[in-house]
Design a protein around this motif. Structure first.
Motif, PDB file in Angstrom:
ATOM      1  N   VAL A 168      -1.670  -2.980  -2.346  1.00 30.50           N
ATOM      2  CA  VAL A 168      -2.367  -3.064  -1.058  1.00 30.50           C
ATOM      3  C   VAL A 168      -2.458  -4.505  -0.580  1.00 30.50           C
ATOM      4  CG1 VAL A 168      -4.647  -2.796   0.004  1.00 30.50           C
ATOM      5  CG2 VAL A 168      -3.669  -0.923  -1.310  1.00 30.50           C
ATOM      6  N   LEU A 169      -2.622  -5.444  -1.488  1.00 31.52           N
ATOM      7  CA  LEU A 169      -2.765  -6.849  -1.121  1.00 31.52           C
ATOM      8  C   LEU A 169      -1.439  -7.522  -0.795  1.00 31.52           C
ATOM      9  CD1 LEU A 169      -5.436  -7.983  -3.742  1.00 31.52           C
ATOM     10  CD2 LEU A 169      -5.781  -7.708  -1.278  1.00 31.52           C
ATOM     11  N   VAL A 170      -0.396  -7.187  -1.540  1.00 35.07           N
ATOM     12  CA  VAL A 170       0.859  -7.953  -1.462  1.00 35.07           C
ATOM     13  C   VAL A 170       1.860  -7.371  -0.475  1.00 35.07           C
ATOM     14  CG1 VAL A 170       2.864  -8.729  -2.786  1.00 35.07           C
ATOM     15  CG2 VAL A 170       0.583  -8.857  -3.795  1.00 35.07           C
ATOM     16  N   THR A 171       2.063  -6.070  -0.485  1.00 35.19           N
ATOM     17  CA  THR A 171       3.161  -5.497   0.306  1.00 35.19           C
ATOM     18  C   THR A 171       3.014  -5.680   1.816  1.00 35.19           C
ATOM     19  OG1 THR A 171       2.121  -3.297   0.204  1.00 35.19           O
ATOM     20  CG2 THR A 171       3.792  -3.827  -1.463  1.00 35.19           C
ATOM     21  N   PRO A 172       1.805  -5.664   2.403  1.00 32.18           N
ATOM     22  CA  PRO A 172       1.742  -5.933   3.844  1.00 32.18           C
ATOM     23  C   PRO A 172       2.260  -7.318   4.216  1.00 32.18           C
ATOM     24  CG  PRO A 172      -0.272  -4.867   3.118  1.00 32.18           C
ATOM     25  CD  PRO A 172       0.492  -5.216   1.883  1.00 32.18           C
ATOM     26  N   VAL A 173       2.013  -8.309   3.370  1.00 34.69           N
ATOM     27  CA  VAL A 173       2.506  -9.659   3.648  1.00 34.69           C
ATOM     28  C   VAL A 173       4.027  -9.694   3.542  1.00 34.69           C
ATOM     29  CG1 VAL A 173       2.432 -12.070   2.924  1.00 34.69           C
ATOM     30  CG2 VAL A 173       0.357 -10.661   2.821  1.00 34.69           C
ATOM     31  N   ALA A 256     -13.810  -2.094   5.392  1.00 38.31           N
ATOM     32  CA  ALA A 256     -12.486  -2.514   5.862  1.00 38.31           C
ATOM     33  C   ALA A 256     -12.415  -2.484   7.386  1.00 38.31           C
ATOM     34  CB  ALA A 256     -11.408  -1.614   5.254  1.00 38.31           C
ATOM     35  N   LYS A 257     -12.923  -1.418   7.987  1.00 40.69           N
ATOM     36  CA  LYS A 257     -12.908  -1.326   9.449  1.00 40.69           C
ATOM     37  C   LYS A 257     -13.807  -2.398  10.067  1.00 40.69           C
ATOM     38  CE  LYS A 257     -11.037   1.263  11.660  1.00 40.69           C
ATOM     39  NZ  LYS A 257      -9.750   1.176  12.381  1.00 40.69           N
ATOM     40  N   TRP A 258     -14.984  -2.619   9.485  1.00 39.12           N
ATOM     41  CA  TRP A 258     -15.902  -3.645   9.999  1.00 39.12           C
ATOM     42  C   TRP A 258     -15.272  -5.032   9.941  1.00 39.12           C
ATOM     43  CZ3 TRP A 258     -18.019  -7.657   7.029  1.00 39.12           C
ATOM     44  CH2 TRP A 258     -18.956  -8.457   7.699  1.00 39.12           C
ATOM     45  N   LEU A 259     -14.612  -5.348   8.825  1.00 35.10           N
ATOM     46  CA  LEU A 259     -13.997  -6.670   8.693  1.00 35.10           C
ATOM     47  C   LEU A 259     -12.870  -6.835   9.708  1.00 35.10           C
ATOM     48  CD1 LEU A 259     -13.867  -9.345   7.231  1.00 35.10           C
ATOM     49  CD2 LEU A 259     -12.394  -8.277   5.493  1.00 35.10           C
ATOM     50  N   GLY A 260     -12.094  -5.787   9.933  1.00 37.46           N
ATOM     51  CA  GLY A 260     -11.034  -5.859  10.933  1.00 37.46           C
ATOM     52  C   GLY A 260     -11.582  -6.107  12.328  1.00 37.46           C
ATOM     53  N   ILE A 261     -12.676  -5.439  12.680  1.00 34.20           N
ATOM     54  CA  ILE A 261     -13.285  -5.634  14.002  1.00 34.20           C
ATOM     55  C   ILE A 261     -13.827  -7.052  14.135  1.00 34.20           C
ATOM     56  CG2 ILE A 261     -15.202  -4.922  15.473  1.00 34.20           C
ATOM     57  CD1 ILE A 261     -14.836  -2.083  14.382  1.00 34.20           C
ATOM     58  N   VAL A 262     -14.473  -7.539  13.079  1.00 35.87           N
ATOM     59  CA  VAL A 262     -15.019  -8.899  13.112  1.00 35.87           C
ATOM     60  C   VAL A 262     -13.909  -9.923  13.333  1.00 35.87           C
ATOM     61  CG1 VAL A 262     -16.095 -10.700  11.695  1.00 35.87           C
ATOM     62  CG2 VAL A 262     -17.095  -8.403  11.775  1.00 35.87           C
ATOM     63  N   MET A 263     -12.804  -9.774  12.606  1.00 31.57           N
ATOM     64  CA  MET A 263     -11.725 -10.761  12.732  1.00 31.57           C
ATOM     65  C   MET A 263     -11.039 -10.669  14.088  1.00 31.57           C
ATOM     66  SD  MET A 263      -9.974 -11.300   9.003  1.00 31.57           S
ATOM     67  CE  MET A 263      -9.626  -9.605   8.588  1.00 31.57           C
ATOM     68  N   PRO A 309      -4.856   1.722  12.982  1.00 34.48           N
ATOM     69  CA  PRO A 309      -4.027   2.807  12.448  1.00 34.48           C
ATOM     70  C   PRO A 309      -2.543   2.505  12.581  1.00 34.48           C
ATOM     71  CG  PRO A 309      -5.789   3.680  13.823  1.00 34.48           C
ATOM     72  CD  PRO A 309      -5.806   2.198  14.008  1.00 34.48           C
ATOM     73  N   HIS A 310      -1.801   2.834  11.556  1.00 35.81           N
ATOM     74  CA  HIS A 310      -0.345   2.668  11.505  1.00 35.81           C
ATOM     75  C   HIS A 310       0.082   1.202  11.656  1.00 35.81           C
ATOM     76  CE1 HIS A 310       0.514   6.915  11.292  1.00 35.81           C
ATOM     77  NE2 HIS A 310      -0.267   7.142  12.343  1.00 35.81           N
ATOM     78  N   SER A 311      -0.799   0.277  11.261  1.00 38.91           N
ATOM     79  CA  SER A 311      -0.399  -1.125  11.245  1.00 38.91           C
ATOM     80  C   SER A 311       0.174  -1.520   9.887  1.00 38.91           C
ATOM     81  CB  SER A 311      -1.592  -2.024  11.592  1.00 38.91           C
ATOM     82  OG  SER A 311      -2.628  -1.886  10.631  1.00 38.91           O
ATOM     83  N   GLY A 312      -0.175  -0.777   8.849  1.00 33.67           N
ATOM     84  CA  GLY A 312       0.342  -1.068   7.516  1.00 33.67           C
ATOM     85  C   GLY A 312      -0.226  -2.331   6.911  1.00 33.67           C
ATOM     86  N   THR A 313      -1.344  -2.826   7.411  1.00 34.37           N
ATOM     87  CA  THR A 313      -1.967  -4.026   6.868  1.00 34.37           C
ATOM     88  C   THR A 313      -2.846  -3.668   5.671  1.00 34.37           C
ATOM     89  OG1 THR A 313      -3.907  -3.845   8.285  1.00 34.37           O
ATOM     90  CG2 THR A 313      -2.006  -5.054   9.168  1.00 34.37           C
ATOM     91  N   THR A 314      -3.318  -4.696   4.982  1.00 35.13           N
ATOM     92  CA  THR A 314      -4.214  -4.464   3.847  1.00 35.13           C
ATOM     93  C   THR A 314      -5.465  -3.726   4.277  1.00 35.13           C
ATOM     94  OG1 THR A 314      -3.420  -6.399   2.620  1.00 35.13           O
ATOM     95  CG2 THR A 314      -5.637  -5.616   2.110  1.00 35.13           C
ATOM     96  N   LEU A 315      -6.073  -4.150   5.394  1.00 35.11           N
ATOM     97  CA  LEU A 315      -7.295  -3.497   5.850  1.00 35.11           C
ATOM     98  C   LEU A 315      -7.039  -2.068   6.309  1.00 35.11           C
ATOM     99  CD1 LEU A 315      -9.063  -6.392   7.798  1.00 35.11           C
ATOM    100  CD2 LEU A 315      -9.577  -5.515   5.512  1.00 35.11           C
ATOM    101  N   LEU A 317      -4.665  -0.057   5.069  1.00 34.13           N
ATOM    102  CA  LEU A 317      -4.478   0.716   3.842  1.00 34.13           C
ATOM    103  C   LEU A 317      -5.809   0.977   3.147  1.00 34.13           C
ATOM    104  CD1 LEU A 317      -1.303  -1.065   2.408  1.00 34.13           C
ATOM    105  CD2 LEU A 317      -1.397   1.150   3.553  1.00 34.13           C
ATOM    106  N   LEU A 318      -6.688  -0.039   3.120  1.00 36.76           N
ATOM    107  CA  LEU A 318      -7.996   0.147   2.495  1.00 36.76           C
ATOM    108  C   LEU A 318      -8.844   1.149   3.268  1.00 36.76           C
ATOM    109  CD1 LEU A 318      -8.966  -3.509   1.503  1.00 36.76           C
ATOM    110  CD2 LEU A 318      -8.445  -1.615  -0.048  1.00 36.76           C
ATOM    111  N   HIS A 319      -8.860   1.019   4.591  1.00 33.66           N
ATOM    112  CA  HIS A 319      -9.679   1.924   5.395  1.00 33.66           C
ATOM    113  C   HIS A 319      -9.219   3.370   5.255  1.00 33.66           C
ATOM    114  CE1 HIS A 319     -12.010   3.547   8.703  1.00 33.66           C
ATOM    115  NE2 HIS A 319     -10.891   4.055   9.189  1.00 33.66           N
ATOM    116  N   THR A 320      -7.939   3.606   5.442  1.00 34.79           N
ATOM    117  CA  THR A 320      -7.438   4.986   5.393  1.00 34.79           C
ATOM    118  C   THR A 320      -7.508   5.564   3.983  1.00 34.79           C
ATOM    119  OG1 THR A 320      -5.206   4.010   5.303  1.00 34.79           O
ATOM    120  CG2 THR A 320      -5.972   4.818   7.437  1.00 34.79           C
TER     121      THR A 320
END
Length: 427
Positions: A168-173, A256-263, A309-315, A317-320
């Motif tokens: 989850v941490l490495v593959t999105p990068v 995960a969703k909260w952190l994404g909204i904050v950023m 959704p469908h971004s494939g990012t770490t957040l 993947l964690l949220h879903t």
């Protein structure tokens, strides 16, 4: 071994044999926690199917210039398909040893069975790729995911959770770095359509799309199956594990969703990404809420900060994954409640969940028949969805009550058994 030991071994073997029965055929009652456990998994799979159908049939955006998200897009987009993938991993774990991973010849047989099943699912997906329908079909990606997790089938829950966390941490990068190179190739390694048999003639393009540039990027989505495998190795028949899945999954999903909204909102991510588009009115905010598929996510590291959704990012993947774990826990708890009240509360959903390959295929064929055609007089898209949802529930419940496999589940099951077959050795 003493006679008492032999008797205990015999009783243990009978219990293990009983726990391996199909969830679709299990009936509620005292002393059947394993059957209810599988029923809970099938019910979650039925929910995933209904959610995916909702995103296929019902609009995910309002028909306005700002693409205002609908409730369907906000609730189901990205989550239903991720739940489907996580449950694939859970199903693999349940079919290969429940809480204990297979070893030795059993591991090799399990891998062969999974590979043969994947070939059947992939063949169905490639055949459906020829349908004229505005739906991203998941089956070929699903088959590729099955093949990709074969090396991990023998691992236990702890190692699987650790590997999933790293994935989850490495593959999105890595995907963010590789995707522009694939899209810049000539021709671009992106299909732009559902994979079909004709795409086998261009394997590099097909693999590039399946793994990185397609709607369901296998490279990142392997994380879902790893998480599902790990969940499936847990003691799901106990009371505490479903509660932990529900509570832990909810916490991970919310954070995960909260952190994404904050950023995006507070740290300037949305403004930085919006500046990359020539049109200042581009509805990026709406897309971030519902679906980033089709949006070229390159040129700014802020793309990795979204939980869209469908971004494939770490957040993402964690949220879903958190949502999927919570749904699985809730369905398992409902199964236990049904056992307590001696009522099969999950029958409407578990029946559909036990034959998703057949029902998903039938749904796609119906949508292909309707594609580009005016709806019958008096019908709306909402009516089309609810009619299909009702049919899925009724057909699934009927098959479950009769303990029948779905039409496409038969060849998939037969292929799996054929792959597992081990001829007796001569001594």
């Amino acid at each position: 071994m003493t006679p008492r030991g032999l008797a205990a071994t015999s009783r243990t073997a009978k219990r293990q044999a009983g726990s391996g029965s199909r969830g679709a055929g299990a009936r509620p009652g005292k002393g059947r926690p394993a059957g209810l456990r599988l029923a809970g998994i099938d019910a979650a799979r039925g929910l995933a199917l209904l959610g995916m159908m909702a995103t296929h049939v019902l609009p995910t955006f309002e028909s306005d210039t700002q693409l205002t998200p609908t409730w369907v897009g906000l609730i189901f987009s990205g989550r239903a398909s991720a739940l489907f993938a996580v449950l694939a991993g859970v199903g693999l774990a349940l079919s290969t040893g429940k809480q204990q991973a297979p070893e030795g010849s059993g591991l090799a047989a399990a891998r062969r069975g999974i590979a043969c099943r994947a070939l059947v699912v992939g063949a169905v997906g490639l055949s459906l790729g020829g349908l004229e329908v505005n739906i991203a079909i998941i089956l070929v990606h699903y088959a590729a995911l099955f093949l990709c997790v074969l090396p991990f089938i023998g691992l236990g829950a702890k190692r699987l959770f650790g590997l999933a966390a790293a994935w989850v941490l490495v593959t999105p990068v890595l995907a963010y770095l590789l995707r522009p190179w694939l899209l810049a190739a000539r021709p671009p390694l992106q299909l732009g359509h559902n994979p079909g048999w004709e795409d086998l003639s261009t394997p590099a393009r097909l693999l590039g799309d399946l793994f990185l540039t397609g709607y369901y990027p296998v490279f990142q989505w392997i994380a879902y199956l790893l998480i599902g495998l790990a969940v499936g190795r847990l003691a799901l028949s106990t009371a505490v594990v479903p509660v932990l899945l529900l509570a832990g999954g909810t916490v991970v999903a919310v954070l995960a969703k909260w952190l994404g909204i904050v950023m995006m909102e507070d740290w300037g991510g949305l403004a930085a990404l919006q500046a990359r588009f020539a049109d200042p009115a581009y509805p990026l905010d709406s897309l971030l809420q519902v679906n980033l598929a089709g949006v070229e996510q390159s040129g700014s590291w802020w793309w990795l900060a979204t939980a869209s959704p469908h971004s494939g990012t770490t957040l993402d993947l964690l949220h879903t994954s958190g949502v999927a774990a919570a749904v699985v826990g809730a369905c398992l708890l409902l199964g236990r409640l049904g056992q307590w009240v001696e009522l099969d509360l999950l029958l409407p959903l578990r029946g559909a969940g036990a034959m998703t390959l057949s029902l998903y295929t039938a749904h796609l064929c119906v949508m292909a028949a309707l594609y580009g055609q005016p709806l019958p007089a008096g019908w709306t898209v909402e009516a089309v969805y609810w009619a299909q949802a009702a049919a899925v529930v009724v057909i699934g419940a009927a098959f479950a009550a009769l303990r029948w496999r779905g039409p496409l589940e038969w060849p998939a099951h037969a292929a799996s058994r054929l792959g597992r077959y081990q001829p007796a050795r001569l001594r």
